[in-house]
Design an enzyme around this catalytic site. Sequence first.
Site, PDB file in Angstrom:
ATOM      1  N   ASP A 198       0.940  -1.334  -0.059  1.00 30.29           N
ATOM      2  CA  ASP A 198       0.041   0.062  -0.004  1.00 30.29           C
ATOM      3  C   ASP A 198       0.981   1.304  -0.038  1.00 30.29           C
ATOM      4  OD1 ASP A 198      -2.143   1.808   0.013  1.00 30.29           O
ATOM      5  OD2 ASP A 198      -3.118   0.861   1.700  1.00 30.29           O
TER       6      ASP A 198
HETATM    7  C1  BGC Z   1      -5.002   3.134   0.147  1.00 32.81           C
HETATM    8  C2  BGC Z   1      -5.334   2.289  -0.862  1.00 32.81           C
HETATM    9  C3  BGC Z   1      -5.192   2.693  -2.155  1.00 32.81           C
HETATM   10  C4  BGC Z   1      -3.746   3.341  -2.569  1.00 32.81           C
HETATM   11  C5  BGC Z   1      -3.279   3.922  -3.548  1.00 32.81           C
HETATM   12  C6  BGC Z   1      -3.744   3.875   0.038  1.00 32.81           C
HETATM   13  O1  BGC Z   1      -3.684   5.078   0.841  1.00 32.81           O
HETATM   14  O2  BGC Z   1      -4.691   2.481   1.449  1.00 32.81           O
HETATM   15  O3  BGC Z   1      -6.694   1.602  -0.612  1.00 32.81           O
HETATM   16  O4  BGC Z   1      -5.326   1.641  -3.188  1.00 32.81           O
HETATM   17  O5  BGC Z   1      -3.703   4.320  -1.548  1.00 32.81           O
HETATM   18  O6  BGC Z   1      -4.180   5.052  -3.953  1.00 32.81           O
END
Ligand code: BGC
Length: 765
Positions: free
Chosen positions: A298
């Site tokens: 993430d």
């Molecule tokens: C979130 C994810 C997301 C990723 C990319 C993160 O902050 O937890 O769910 O896919 O960002 O945008």
Amino acid sequence: MALAGLMAAGCCSNSVKPAIEKDEQVEKKVEQVLKGMTLEEKAGQLVQITSDVISTRGVLDTAKVRAVVKNWKIGSFLNVFGGVSASRAETAEMVRQIQEITMQEIGIPTIFGLDMIHGATYLSDGTFFPQEINLAATFNREYAKQLGEVMAYETRAAMVPWIFSPVMDLGRDPRWPRHWESWGEDPYLQSEMSVAETIAAQGENPNDVDLDHVAVSIKHYLAYGTPATGQDRTPGLVSPADLREKYFRPFKECFQAGALTLMANSASINGVPVHSSYEYLTQWCKNDLGWDGMVVTDWADIDNLYTREHIAADRMEAVEIGINAGVDMIMDPYEPDVCGDIVELVKAGRISKERLDDAVRRVLRLKVRLGLFENPTWSVDGYDKFACDQFRQMSYNSTVESMVLLKNEKNLLPLKKGTKILVTGPNANSMRTLNGGWSYSWQGDRADEFTQDYNTILEALRAEFGASNVNYIPGVEYVPGPDWRLDKATGIDAVQRAALSADVVIACIGENSYCETPGNINDLNLSENQKNLVRAAAKSGKPVLLVLNEGRPRILNEIEPLAAAVVDIMLPSNFGGDALAALLSGRENFSGKLPFTYSKYVNALHTYDYKVSENVQTMSGAYNYDAVMDVQWPFGAGLSYTSFEYSDFKLLNGSTFSSSDVLTFEVTVKNVGQRKGKESVLLFSSDLVASMVPDVKRLRQFTKVELEPGQSTKVTLSFPATELAFVGRDGKWRIEEGEFRFACAGESLHANCKDTNVWNTPNIE
Ligand code: BGC
């Protein structure tokens, strides 16, 4: 260093039946590309950066793309440009340019990923479905499938082959700000909806994803939705049994349905950051299931291993820990130079060449499976179904089925034509609140700029009941600005006065939009201003209908008794206003059921699958001893304008069964009301005595039927008895001899399992 040193490179053991069948052509291509790659090129494939790094004031900057690809051989990009959605044509053009530069510089296609969460929600002109929590309330797999199909098609139409969806976090804690991104609190419902979405989005063959489909990223593995404090990205504490049974199992089903990528949980569970866990990332997914897909981190979560979690001293050590744990692609949004760390770590032997190649293979395999080597770009001229009426209709239908009628005293609803309505509340005239986060922008705060063609609740009610019948005084409004939580009273007295000349007051209350950590709150109670608004409306003596437009069930026990009717619309998105108006007028019928427990008190947050000891009757004696559970509305609650009667509930296997049987139940459901309606039929089991404290009940199967007034149908529900297994003290799955209770609405029966069966493998096969 010690931790990093402990972990070895992982690859699949040969004896396991692979979660996704191997395709020789795919593997051949992967090996052929891998063979010609330098160490630097390999490192680049393991890194993903954000569009901010390759754009200037939100516009793609091709010089920056060239620099980053040339210097670091970057293998992947993500995110909307400038933080807000562009049209599909603009998006396709930017991705095409990135791809062309990448092919010129390194000859290996890039993969662009977007957070499409409830439809093509990062395109300004895409089709939006209701959020996952709403689709869960439909208890209708068909809508998860339609979401997957439409979202994939429209994303491909924008030259993007990869989505960060479905969200597979269980919404078991209403304090958590991502509750609404989930399919609710139940692992079976979550599993069924995620599998349906995954197959629909990727198509039937994960080895050959065509130009109407995309790769999914199931997320956020594992047990992300369980922070002990309720605050996002804070430590979770989960029992080993629950981890396997409730949190891992749905992911396993999705791997076996072909999910091509996995995004890891940002936080830690039981003291272990998931991004550092060889056990969770490599052993459970890759080794035990023979899953050959790709693990992406993430946002900046390798950095977080040293900046936030403090299990690494610096970025270099964090990269070492992450990659050795099983991370294949590092989403290091702003730091492309992390590629240099990977190179150095491999040179120093801190990441083995085998682990490096295993990770690179996984990235290349994904790209081959998506056809990116053959078609790094493709024509997006066709895609005539983009945002078509059929897709919009699917979205509208799912929205109708997602709204939950929780209270309807004296049949206040449906409202007759000509009813004089006073609409009030901060959520009455806002597309932002209907949509929630991940809508045109991360926080959903710009939705009103893009949604002129859609109706707010107020607009839809005026269209449905006639503008002259619908008065509007907001009474409370959200305060514009960075803090979404703030609201202010702007004339509550006026609402009370205006109510006197209305037949009914519709109070649209709840939350403004938010997403992730900025959505943290310190108090689950609904805001005081909004409660005062409802109190004032009720003082008029006119019946009050509460429309709850919120991402999580905010506590409202003080005002619920003041309402004659309550509808939970959660986050229904762009067709939310229209669907609600049609339901309130009776043109449509309610059929949604709560996919979570609506708690009544801030200190008593429950789930439906609690332990018996959480809810026991008073035992009188020296002390009165009890544990009383009092919830606002239980999991599965939801009324209709008609009513259904259940009868003849039977287990066709008889009163005993063995652990290898498939259990088949029958129940007759009859529409005994005056209106056509849909009913979700939910089947629960209870293990009456078990060697681990059993859950009081568990959802095992569901289906949805539609019946005319007076019509009845025999519903068959079946599932393998192995589904009754739980994870025991030794970490093994087991089903035990003994008595089970099965229940379907008010009907129930008992049956005995004849044998005990234990699976040595960590998973039910
Ligand atoms: C979130 C994810 C997301 C990723 C990319 C993160 O902050 O937890 O769910 O896919 O960002 O945008």
